[in-house]
Motif scaffolding. Structure first.
Motif, short mmCIF file in Angstrom:
data_model
loop_
_atom_site.label_atom_id
_atom_site.label_comp_id
_atom_site.label_asym_id
_atom_site.label_seq_id
_atom_site.Cartn_x
_atom_site.Cartn_y
_atom_site.Cartn_z
N ALA A 1 0.81 -1.22 0.00
CA ALA A 1 0.00 0.00 0.00
C ALA A 1 0.84 1.27 0.00
CB ALA A 1 -0.95 0.00 1.20
N GLU A 2 1.86 1.32 0.84
CA GLU A 2 2.67 2.53 0.95
C GLU A 2 3.43 2.80 -0.35
OE1 GLU A 2 2.64 4.83 3.28
OE2 GLU A 2 1.00 3.63 4.10
N LYS A 3 3.93 1.75 -0.98
CA LYS A 3 4.66 1.91 -2.24
C LYS A 3 3.73 2.42 -3.34
CE LYS A 3 8.82 0.57 -1.10
NZ LYS A 3 9.98 1.51 -1.16
N TRP A 4 2.52 1.88 -3.38
CA TRP A 4 1.56 2.34 -4.39
C TRP A 4 1.18 3.80 -4.16
CZ3 TRP A 4 0.26 0.17 -8.89
CH2 TRP A 4 0.54 -1.19 -9.08
N LYS A 5 1.07 4.19 -2.89
CA LYS A 5 0.77 5.59 -2.58
C LYS A 5 1.91 6.49 -3.01
CE LYS A 5 -2.24 4.64 1.39
NZ LYS A 5 -2.38 4.71 2.88
N GLU A 6 3.14 6.05 -2.75
CA GLU A 6 4.31 6.83 -3.15
C GLU A 6 4.35 6.99 -4.67
OE1 GLU A 6 7.99 5.29 -1.65
OE2 GLU A 6 7.14 4.92 0.34
N ALA A 7 4.18 5.88 -5.37
CA ALA A 7 4.24 5.92 -6.84
C ALA A 7 3.16 6.82 -7.41
CB ALA A 7 4.11 4.51 -7.40
N SER A 8 1.96 6.73 -6.88
CA SER A 8 0.85 7.52 -7.41
C SER A 8 0.94 9.00 -7.03
CB SER A 8 -0.49 6.95 -6.92
OG SER A 8 -0.60 7.02 -5.52
N SER A 9 1.74 9.31 -6.02
CA SER A 9 1.84 10.70 -5.56
C SER A 9 2.47 11.63 -6.59
CB SER A 9 2.64 10.77 -4.25
OG SER A 9 4.02 10.50 -4.48
N VAL A 10 3.22 11.08 -7.54
CA VAL A 10 3.87 11.92 -8.56
C VAL A 10 3.13 11.88 -9.89
CG1 VAL A 10 6.16 11.78 -7.51
CG2 VAL A 10 5.46 10.05 -9.19
N VAL A 11 1.95 11.25 -9.90
CA VAL A 11 1.13 11.17 -11.11
C VAL A 11 -0.02 12.16 -10.98
CG1 VAL A 11 -0.27 9.69 -12.59
CG2 VAL A 11 1.71 8.74 -11.39
N SER A 12 -0.07 13.13 -11.88
CA SER A 12 -1.04 14.21 -11.78
C SER A 12 -2.45 13.81 -12.19
CB SER A 12 -0.60 15.40 -12.65
OG SER A 12 0.68 15.84 -12.27
N HIS A 13 -2.57 12.95 -13.20
CA HIS A 13 -3.89 12.66 -13.76
C HIS A 13 -4.29 11.21 -13.50
CE1 HIS A 13 -7.40 13.19 -16.13
NE2 HIS A 13 -6.94 12.71 -17.28
N ARG A 14 -4.22 10.36 -14.49
CA ARG A 14 -4.71 8.98 -14.35
C ARG A 14 -3.57 7.99 -14.08
NH1 ARG A 14 -8.40 7.50 -19.38
NH2 ARG A 14 -9.04 5.82 -17.96
N PHE A 15 -3.86 7.03 -13.21
CA PHE A 15 -2.92 5.94 -12.91
C PHE A 15 -3.70 4.64 -13.14
CE2 PHE A 15 0.91 4.88 -10.07
CZ PHE A 15 1.03 3.61 -10.62
N ILE A 16 -3.37 3.95 -14.23
CA ILE A 16 -4.15 2.79 -14.66
C ILE A 16 -3.36 1.50 -14.52
CG2 ILE A 16 -5.33 1.73 -16.63
CD1 ILE A 16 -5.74 4.61 -17.71
N ASN A 17 -4.02 0.49 -13.98
CA ASN A 17 -3.45 -0.86 -13.90
C ASN A 17 -4.29 -1.78 -14.79
OD1 ASN A 17 -2.06 -3.25 -12.91
ND2 ASN A 17 -3.92 -3.66 -11.73
N GLY A 18 -3.70 -2.23 -15.89
CA GLY A 18 -4.39 -3.15 -16.78
C GLY A 18 -3.91 -4.57 -16.52
N TYR A 19 -4.84 -5.49 -16.36
CA TYR A 19 -4.46 -6.87 -16.01
C TYR A 19 -5.28 -7.89 -16.79
CZ TYR A 19 -8.74 -6.75 -13.18
OH TYR A 19 -10.05 -6.64 -12.76
N SER A 20 -4.76 -9.12 -16.82
CA SER A 20 -5.46 -10.23 -17.45
C SER A 20 -5.40 -11.44 -16.52
CB SER A 20 -4.83 -10.60 -18.80
OG SER A 20 -5.40 -11.81 -19.30
N ARG A 21 -6.54 -12.01 -16.25
CA ARG A 21 -6.60 -13.18 -15.37
C ARG A 21 -6.15 -14.45 -16.10
NH1 ARG A 21 -9.27 -11.68 -10.77
NH2 ARG A 21 -10.58 -9.82 -10.91
N LYS A 22 -5.87 -14.34 -17.38
CA LYS A 22 -5.42 -15.49 -18.16
C LYS A 22 -3.91 -15.49 -18.42
CE LYS A 22 -9.78 -16.05 -20.71
NZ LYS A 22 -10.40 -16.04 -22.07
#
Length: 215
Positions: A136-157
């Motif tokens: 959680a803390e790392k994701w918060k740090e990473a997103s703190s320098v992103v001004s607009h959208r932060f997208i995680n695209g994934y595939s369950r396959k």
């Protein structure tokens, strides 16, 4: 302007070839076609012991994967330096990366956050990212320098990513397989219907970007 970042091409070619050999093994075909499970993710998550054949197949990608991940992390630091030098000009930048490329971006964001460099990154798209979701803390740090959208695209396959994490006993809580719920501002996009495996992100990139809309 669009820039294409290439890092350690020889290592990436080796890794790509290892992926192809890995996917051609009988053990992987067996796991990926299990009719009792809806997804590869579910099949691997429910297995207490992996088939021996799958463990042997995993050896094919183990070393190339470790090398590529190490290079990706180091490249992330370099990318942070480049962005701070404003090589791209003074406009905010949108970063898009898949697989180990997503790791380059991830490490870049963490480095920018560490240096308190805000305003450089507009949006970020991580696809098939081999990054743990429970940090959680790392994701918060990473997103703190992103001004607009932060997208995680994934595939369950994504049998390759699932197998790598399962073989290393790291669990399956990885961004390339499931939503990131640690930070509310992360936009999670399920690409399972478009991306049937780890090697399909590149060939479907234009479709994915169109699906995501304005970045």
């Amino acid at each position: 302007d669009v820039f294409h970042l290439t890092f350690e091409p020889a290592e990436l070619v080796t890794l790509g070839n290892a992926f192809k050999v890995f996917l051609a093994t009988e053990a992987v075909r067996m796991v990926s076609t299990q009719v009792i499970s809806q997804t590869v993710f579910a099949a691997l998550a429910s297995a207490l012991v992996l088939p021996f054949g799958l463990m042997r197949a995993g050896d094919l990608i183990d070393n190339p994967w470790v090398v590529a991940m190490d290079r990706a992390r180091k490249s992330g630091y370099v990318l942070a330096d480049i962005l701070m030098e404003r090589v791209q000009g003074h406009r905010p930048t949108t970063l898009i990366g898949y697989s180990t490329g997503a790791v380059v971006i991830w490490e870049c964001l963490l480095e920018l956050a560490k240096r308190k460099e805000h305003g450089l990154i507009n949006s970020v798209v991580l696809l098939g990212a081999p990054i743990k979701t429970d940090m959680a803390e790392k994701w918060k740090e990473a997103s703190s320098v992103v001004s607009h959208r932060f997208i995680n695209g994934y595939s369950r396959k994504d049998v390759v990513l699932a197998s790598i994490y399962r073989l290393h006993a790291l669990g399956l809580d990885v961004a390339g397989l499931q939503p990131v719920e640690a930070v509310s501002r992360i936009e999670n996009v399920d690409l399972t219907d478009i991306v049937g495996g780890h090697l399909e992100y590149r060939e479907n990139l234009n479709m994915i970007i169109s699906l995501l809309g304005t970045l």
